[in-house]
Structures are given as structure tokens and as C-alpha cells.
Design an enzyme around this catalytic site. Structure first.
Site, PDB file in Angstrom:
ATOM      1  CG  HIS A  35      -4.591  -7.926  -0.925  1.00  0.00           C
ATOM      2  ND1 HIS A  35      -4.614  -6.904  -1.849  1.00  0.00           N
ATOM      3  CD2 HIS A  35      -3.659  -7.585  -0.003  1.00  0.00           C
ATOM      4  CE1 HIS A  35      -3.719  -5.983  -1.493  1.00  0.00           C
ATOM      5  NE2 HIS A  35      -3.135  -6.373  -0.386  1.00  0.00           N
ATOM      6  CB  ALA A  63       0.504  -1.734   5.285  1.00  0.00           C
ATOM      7  CG  MET A 104      -5.295  -8.433   5.891  1.00  0.00           C
ATOM      8  SD  MET A 104      -6.669  -7.331   5.549  1.00  0.00           S
ATOM      9  CE  MET A 104      -7.054  -6.721   7.199  1.00  0.00           C
ATOM     10  CB  SER A 105      -0.390  -9.176   1.487  1.00  0.00           C
ATOM     11  OG  SER A 105       0.583  -8.438   2.184  1.00  0.00           O
ATOM     12  CB  SER A 117      -0.878   0.048   1.258  1.00  0.00           C
ATOM     13  OG  SER A 117      -1.534  -1.158   1.455  1.00  0.00           O
ATOM     14  CG  HIS A 122      -2.715  -2.275  -3.532  1.00  0.00           C
ATOM     15  ND1 HIS A 122      -1.573  -3.038  -3.400  1.00  0.00           N
ATOM     16  CD2 HIS A 122      -3.192  -2.091  -2.281  1.00  0.00           C
ATOM     17  CE1 HIS A 122      -1.387  -3.305  -2.123  1.00  0.00           C
ATOM     18  NE2 HIS A 122      -2.349  -2.748  -1.418  1.00  0.00           N
ATOM     19  CG  HIS A 174      -8.104   1.062   4.217  1.00  0.00           C
ATOM     20  ND1 HIS A 174      -7.037   0.226   3.945  1.00  0.00           N
ATOM     21  CD2 HIS A 174      -8.312   1.779   3.075  1.00  0.00           C
ATOM     22  CE1 HIS A 174      -6.621   0.435   2.700  1.00  0.00           C
ATOM     23  NE2 HIS A 174      -7.385   1.367   2.153  1.00  0.00           N
ATOM     24  CE1 TYR A 220      -8.575  -6.691   0.319  1.00  0.00           C
ATOM     25  CE2 TYR A 220      -6.816  -7.561   1.690  1.00  0.00           C
ATOM     26  CZ  TYR A 220      -7.322  -6.570   0.890  1.00  0.00           C
ATOM     27  OH  TYR A 220      -6.576  -5.447   0.653  1.00  0.00           O
ATOM     28  CD  GLU A 221      -7.478  -7.357  -4.308  1.00  0.00           C
ATOM     29  OE1 GLU A 221      -7.778  -6.739  -5.338  1.00  0.00           O
ATOM     30  OE2 GLU A 221      -6.306  -7.597  -3.982  1.00  0.00           O
ATOM     31  CG  ASN A 247      -2.461  -0.836  12.457  1.00  0.00           C
ATOM     32  OD1 ASN A 247      -1.945  -1.077  11.362  1.00  0.00           O
ATOM     33  ND2 ASN A 247      -3.190  -1.724  13.106  1.00  0.00           N
TER      34      ASN A 247
HETATM   35  N1  HPA Z   1      -4.221  -6.113  10.724  1.00  0.00           N
HETATM   36  C1  HPA Z   1      -4.197  -6.716   9.513  1.00  0.00           C
HETATM   37  N2  HPA Z   1      -3.658  -6.166   8.457  1.00  0.00           N
HETATM   38  C2  HPA Z   1      -3.111  -4.952   8.573  1.00  0.00           C
HETATM   39  C3  HPA Z   1      -3.103  -4.265   9.788  1.00  0.00           C
HETATM   40  C4  HPA Z   1      -3.704  -4.885  10.920  1.00  0.00           C
HETATM   41  O1  HPA Z   1      -3.730  -4.323  12.029  1.00  0.00           O
HETATM   42  N3  HPA Z   1      -2.475  -3.080   9.578  1.00  0.00           N
HETATM   43  C5  HPA Z   1      -2.115  -3.066   8.260  1.00  0.00           C
HETATM   44  N4  HPA Z   1      -2.499  -4.192   7.657  1.00  0.00           N
END
Ligand code: HPA
Length: 280
Positions: free
Chosen positions: A86, A116, A217-218, A33, A64, A253, A88-89, A241
Site C-alpha cells: 500500500h 476490503a 486504500m489500494s 486483507s 497481509h 481496522h 500508506y506503508e 463497513n
Molecule cells: N475507508 C477506507 N478504506 C477502507 C475502508 C474505509 O471505510 N474500509 C475498508 N478499507
């Protein structure tokens, strides 16, 4: 039966790419990202939109883009995947990792992956990068492993070794560069989940217990397939985060993108320094 690709399909894409360039890059980078900016620095760039490549899945997520950028960066020939795919897509792990198969057929030897991630390790301050030392492919361990289906012997063995999924020599280069640049670089284990939900506090405590330092998630699907075909992997997460183990704050997000913006200059500086020194 799981959707898999034939060698002919993979080679058709590889030939399409090779037909548009006159270099033979040994380094591929997958940009997470916001990091697409790095591809703007590529000189003599040839840009190939994903939709011009047969079978290639398209990126559907904000932040993306969807193209390959091939050219020179920091004196190296590189192939950049600007916009990742991903689970999830809605794509299967086999679809997500089709590009890795293509890279291997193009002669790529080193894969640099970025992403990320949420910081499970409570000492991590968001806004800093983490060198991925190992991964937990929770998604693949539990079922949808990208190598499920008939093994393609042309790429690697049925039961591939994952004891050193992330290359130690490349990791050392990253650490030295970070130190020279005075950039904080954490080290830790990345756990890949399916998403798109962020984790519940109970899930985060579980992930902490099993040894994860960062969650996202990747990445693990791509790295699994890269290792199957013998690519050397360097992985860097941008910690966007702090995972809230007690549910007192929520991940979003927006926060990921906001902190991502602060991380981008640091990650770009670090990646450029590393790129210069990659042994290719
Ligand atoms: N969880 C899952 N995926 C993420 C996060 C998270 O806290 N931050 C960035 N991608």
C-alpha cells in the site's frame, strides 16, 4: 526524480520466479486483507517469500502475508500475490506496482484484484462483495500516478486508455457465478485514497458526490499499471463497513477485519467459481 525500475531489474525478478516453477500461469490474483486463505487451497504450491525476490517490497500490514503462491486452483494455473503493498506503508506507486510489471513479463494475461472497502453507497450492507465496474484513482489523479516517469514502451503507451479499466466479459462471469451461488454481488465504482486515515464525514460526502460507491486504500495503482500493459482486470471489493456520512459511527481496522472474516467464505466461494470459468 521518481524511483523507477529498469527492464533488467524487472526481468531479473521474473527469471527468479520462473526458475522456481515449471508452469506458465496466465492468471494472477492479488488477495486483499484476510483472503490469504485462498492460497492455502492451491495444489502443487510453490511458495516464494517476498524477501527472496530482489527489489520486491515487503508487506508491513497485519492480515497481509508476504509471499507468492504458484500452483493450481480450480483447474487453472495461478500466481497468487498473498499480501499486497500500500501507498500508506511508505512505498511509492512505482514500488507498489512492481509486481504487475513482473507479472506481465511472466506472461500473465488476467489480473484478479480483491480488496476490503467501505460502502459509500448507503444501500450496501457490509458483509457482501461488490463487483468493481470502474475506479476513481483519486491518489493518482492528484499526483502520484504509478506511470509517472519515463514511459516504458515495452509495456504500453505514454497515454494509456482507461475507458474500460475493468473487463466487462470477466465482470459478466462474476455476476453469473454470484447469481448461481445465490450470493449478493453489488456493482459500483471504487475510489482509491492514500490512507492510512479513514475518511472524515465531509470527505465521504465528497466521494459520494463524485460517484464513488466504495472506498479503499489500494487497487487503483495496480489496475492502472495492469491496463498500461494490456492485462484484463477483474476486481471485487469486500464491503466491510458502512461509511458514516454524518459522523455518527466510526470506521476501524478491527471492524474491517471482523466483517472481513464473515466475508471470506463468500468471497472464496465466488472467486473459486469465477476462476473455473476464466477464459485462459
Ligand atoms: N475507508 C477506507 N478504506 C477502507 C475502508 C474505509 O471505510 N474500509 C475498508 N478499507
Amino acid at each position: 526524480m521518481t524511483k523507477t525500475y529498469t527492464l533488467e531489474q524487472i526481468d531479473k525478478i521474473a527469471n527468479e520466479i520462473q526458475g522456481r516453477i515449471d508452469i506458465h500461469p496466465k492468471i494472477a490474483m492479488i488477495l486483499g486483507s484476510g483472503l490469504g486463505k485462498l492460497s492455502e487451497l492451491v495444489s502443487n504450491a510453490v511458495v516464494i517469500p517476498y524477501n527472496e525476490l530482489p527489489e520486491w517490497p515487503l508487506s508491513t500490514v497485519e492480515g497481509h502475508a508476504g509471499n507468492l503462491v504458484i500452483g493450481q486452483l480450480e483447474g487453472q494455473d495461478v500466481l497468487i500475490m498473498n499480501g499486497r503493498l500500500h501507498y500508506y506503508e511508505g512505498y511509492s506507486p512505482q514500488q507498489i506496482t512492481l509486481p504487475i510489471r513482473v507479472f506481465q513479463r511472466l506472461g500473465i494475461e488476467i489480473l484478479v484484484v480483491t480488496n476490503a472497502a467501505g460502502g459509500i453507497n448507503q444501500t450496501f450492507v457490509p458483509g457482501n462483495p461488490m463487483l468493481i465496474t470502474d475506479q476513481i484513482n483519486l491518489l493518482g489523479m492528484a499526483g502520484p500516478n504509478p506511470l509517472r516517469g519515463p514511459n516504458m514502451e515495452e509495456f504500453g503507451p505514454r497515454f494509456p486508455d482507461m475507458s474500460q479499466a475493468y473487463d466487462r466479459e470477466l465482470g459478466q462471469i462474476a455476476k453469473e457465478e454470484a447469481q448461481e451461488m445465490d450470493i449478493t454481488l453489488y456493482e459500483g465504482v471504487y475510489v482509491s485514497l492514500a490512507g492510512p486515515t479513514f475518511e472524515t464525514p465531509a470527505e465521504l460526502r465528497f466521494l459520494q458526490t463524485i460517484g464513488a460507491d466504495a472506498v479503499g486504500m489500494s487497487t487503483a495503482p495496480e489496475v492502472t499499471v495492469a491496463r498500461h500493459s494490456g492485462l484484463r482486470v477483474l476486481g471485487i471489493s469486500g464491503i466491510t463497513n458502512k461509511a458514516s456520512l454524518d459522523g455518527e459511527s466510526a470506521a476501524s481496522h478491527e471492524e474491517v477485519m471482523e466483517t472481513g472474516k464473515r466475508l471470506i467464505p463468500k468471497m472464496m466461494k465466488l472467486l473459486r467459481g469465477i476462476l473455473k470459468r476464466l477464459p485462459c
